[in-house]
Design an enzyme around this catalytic site. Sequence first.
Site, mmCIF file in Angstrom:
data_model
loop_
_atom_site.group_PDB
_atom_site.id
_atom_site.type_symbol
_atom_site.label_atom_id
_atom_site.label_comp_id
_atom_site.label_asym_id
_atom_site.label_seq_id
_atom_site.Cartn_x
_atom_site.Cartn_y
_atom_site.Cartn_z
ATOM 1 N N PRO A 121 -46.051 38.344 47.520
ATOM 2 C CA PRO A 121 -47.357 38.219 48.143
ATOM 3 C C PRO A 121 -48.149 36.988 47.698
ATOM 4 C CG PRO A 121 -47.361 39.977 46.526
ATOM 5 C CD PRO A 121 -45.934 39.576 46.733
ATOM 6 N N ASN A 122 -48.811 36.415 48.686
ATOM 7 C CA ASN A 122 -49.726 35.271 48.539
ATOM 8 C C ASN A 122 -49.012 33.942 48.317
ATOM 9 O OD1 ASN A 122 -52.151 36.942 48.684
ATOM 10 N ND2 ASN A 122 -51.545 37.695 46.680
ATOM 11 N N HIS A 140 -41.508 32.459 37.878
ATOM 12 C CA HIS A 140 -42.948 32.348 38.112
ATOM 13 C C HIS A 140 -43.350 30.894 37.970
ATOM 14 C CE1 HIS A 140 -43.333 36.640 38.133
ATOM 15 N NE2 HIS A 140 -42.525 36.652 37.088
ATOM 16 N N ILE A 141 -44.207 30.470 38.860
ATOM 17 C CA ILE A 141 -44.661 29.080 38.854
ATOM 18 C C ILE A 141 -45.520 28.815 37.613
ATOM 19 C CG2 ILE A 141 -46.114 27.432 40.123
ATOM 20 C CD1 ILE A 141 -45.259 29.158 42.675
ATOM 21 N N SER A 142 -46.428 29.729 37.336
ATOM 22 C CA SER A 142 -47.344 29.558 36.205
ATOM 23 C C SER A 142 -46.748 30.195 34.947
ATOM 24 C CB SER A 142 -48.692 30.209 36.534
ATOM 25 O OG SER A 142 -48.535 31.602 36.716
ATOM 26 N N ASP A 198 -36.695 48.821 40.496
ATOM 27 C CA ASP A 198 -35.535 49.692 40.752
ATOM 28 C C ASP A 198 -34.534 49.025 41.698
ATOM 29 O OD1 ASP A 198 -36.457 51.694 39.102
ATOM 30 O OD2 ASP A 198 -37.052 53.059 40.707
ATOM 31 N N ALA A 243 -47.516 39.085 42.372
ATOM 32 C CA ALA A 243 -48.286 40.166 41.741
ATOM 33 C C ALA A 243 -47.487 41.468 41.625
ATOM 34 C CB ALA A 243 -49.569 40.408 42.521
ATOM 35 N N ARG A 296 -50.548 40.209 33.398
ATOM 36 C CA ARG A 296 -49.427 39.394 33.883
ATOM 37 C C ARG A 296 -48.297 39.297 32.848
ATOM 38 N NH1 ARG A 296 -51.743 37.029 38.556
ATOM 39 N NH2 ARG A 296 -53.960 36.717 38.249
ATOM 40 N N ARG A 330 -53.610 27.640 47.792
ATOM 41 C CA ARG A 330 -54.119 28.678 46.905
ATOM 42 C C ARG A 330 -54.235 28.159 45.470
ATOM 43 N NH1 ARG A 330 -50.074 33.267 44.506
ATOM 44 N NH2 ARG A 330 -51.675 34.513 43.481
ATOM 45 N N HIS A 382 -45.813 42.743 38.338
ATOM 46 C CA HIS A 382 -46.553 43.450 37.296
ATOM 47 C C HIS A 382 -46.878 44.893 37.661
ATOM 48 C CE1 HIS A 382 -46.914 39.254 36.316
ATOM 49 N NE2 HIS A 382 -47.762 39.021 37.291
ATOM 50 N N GLU A 399 -35.568 35.852 37.763
ATOM 51 C CA GLU A 399 -37.009 35.985 37.999
ATOM 52 C C GLU A 399 -37.689 34.649 37.719
ATOM 53 O OE1 GLU A 399 -38.786 39.071 35.592
ATOM 54 O OE2 GLU A 399 -40.817 38.328 35.979
ATOM 55 N N ARG A 402 -51.682 33.703 30.582
ATOM 56 C CA ARG A 402 -52.739 34.190 31.472
ATOM 57 C C ARG A 402 -53.153 35.617 31.076
ATOM 58 N NH1 ARG A 402 -50.960 32.919 37.455
ATOM 59 N NH2 ARG A 402 -53.195 33.320 37.798
ATOM 60 N N ASN A 445 -39.396 35.523 43.014
ATOM 61 C CA ASN A 445 -40.765 35.469 42.500
ATOM 62 C C ASN A 445 -41.522 36.574 43.238
ATOM 63 O OD1 ASN A 445 -43.374 35.017 41.702
ATOM 64 N ND2 ASN A 445 -43.348 32.801 42.063
ATOM 65 N N TYR A 474 -51.244 26.633 40.857
ATOM 66 C CA TYR A 474 -49.974 26.700 41.583
ATOM 67 C C TYR A 474 -49.535 25.382 42.227
ATOM 68 C CZ TYR A 474 -50.715 31.692 40.912
ATOM 69 O OH TYR A 474 -50.918 32.932 40.360
HETATM 70 C C1 DQA Z 1 -46.906 34.219 39.962
HETATM 71 C C2 DQA Z 1 -47.680 34.842 38.776
HETATM 72 C C3 DQA Z 1 -48.241 36.198 39.172
HETATM 73 O O1 DQA Z 1 -48.942 36.760 38.070
HETATM 74 C C4 DQA Z 1 -49.211 36.046 40.324
HETATM 75 O O2 DQA Z 1 -49.680 37.313 40.735
HETATM 76 C C5 DQA Z 1 -48.644 35.290 41.461
HETATM 77 C C6 DQA Z 1 -47.756 34.152 41.205
HETATM 78 C C7 DQA Z 1 -46.435 32.801 39.628
HETATM 79 O O3 DQA Z 1 -45.546 32.331 40.344
HETATM 80 O O4 DQA Z 1 -46.947 32.155 38.722
HETATM 81 O O5 DQA Z 1 -48.982 35.536 42.619
HETATM 82 O O6 DQA Z 1 -45.758 35.016 40.202
#
Ligand code: DQA
Length: 138
Positions: free
Chosen positions: A10-11, A98-100, A85, A75, A109, A18, A78, A96, A105, A72, A23
């Site tokens: 998501p997002n 994550h960009i950040s 599962d 959200a 997270r 964003r 978490h 897995e 943070r 990725n 990001y």
């Molecule tokens: C994220 C980190 C997550 O905590 C956050 O909710 C995201 C992006 C990242 O790529 O850094 O939407 O997965």
Amino acid sequence: MKKIIIINGPNLNLLGKREPTIYGSNSFEDFFKDLKNKYTTVELEYFQSNIEGELINKLHEVGFDYDGVILNAAAYTHTSVGIGDAVKAIETPVVEVHISNIHAREDFRHVSYIAPNAKGVLFGFGLQGYELALQSFL
Ligand code: DQA
């Protein structure tokens, strides 16, 4: 040819627009185009959804056939026992990403329902994390 899929949660469809200080200002579509052009010996796919069940369905669809999943879950990482599962249920290894730097943070997270069943986890390298994950499958 190895079949690898990048699955974004998501997002992440808003990448570039964003919170660019966290990001970055590149859209994922542009980044993905460049990645595909660079790694021509891999069958590379991309899927994004804002819907938890669609992410689970995609993991089931690819998870017994593809050579690697780069996930990725944003959200949902978490919060989602269901995605955790699904990662456990499938045979294809999942990296897995994550960009950040999620550990720099908020506390919420720092928890991942995916990590216990992932082949590895990469975070804090920006979009380059996806490329590093891809290299780990080659
Ligand atoms: C994220 C980190 C997550 O905590 C956050 O909710 C995201 C992006 C990242 O790529 O850094 O939407 O997965």
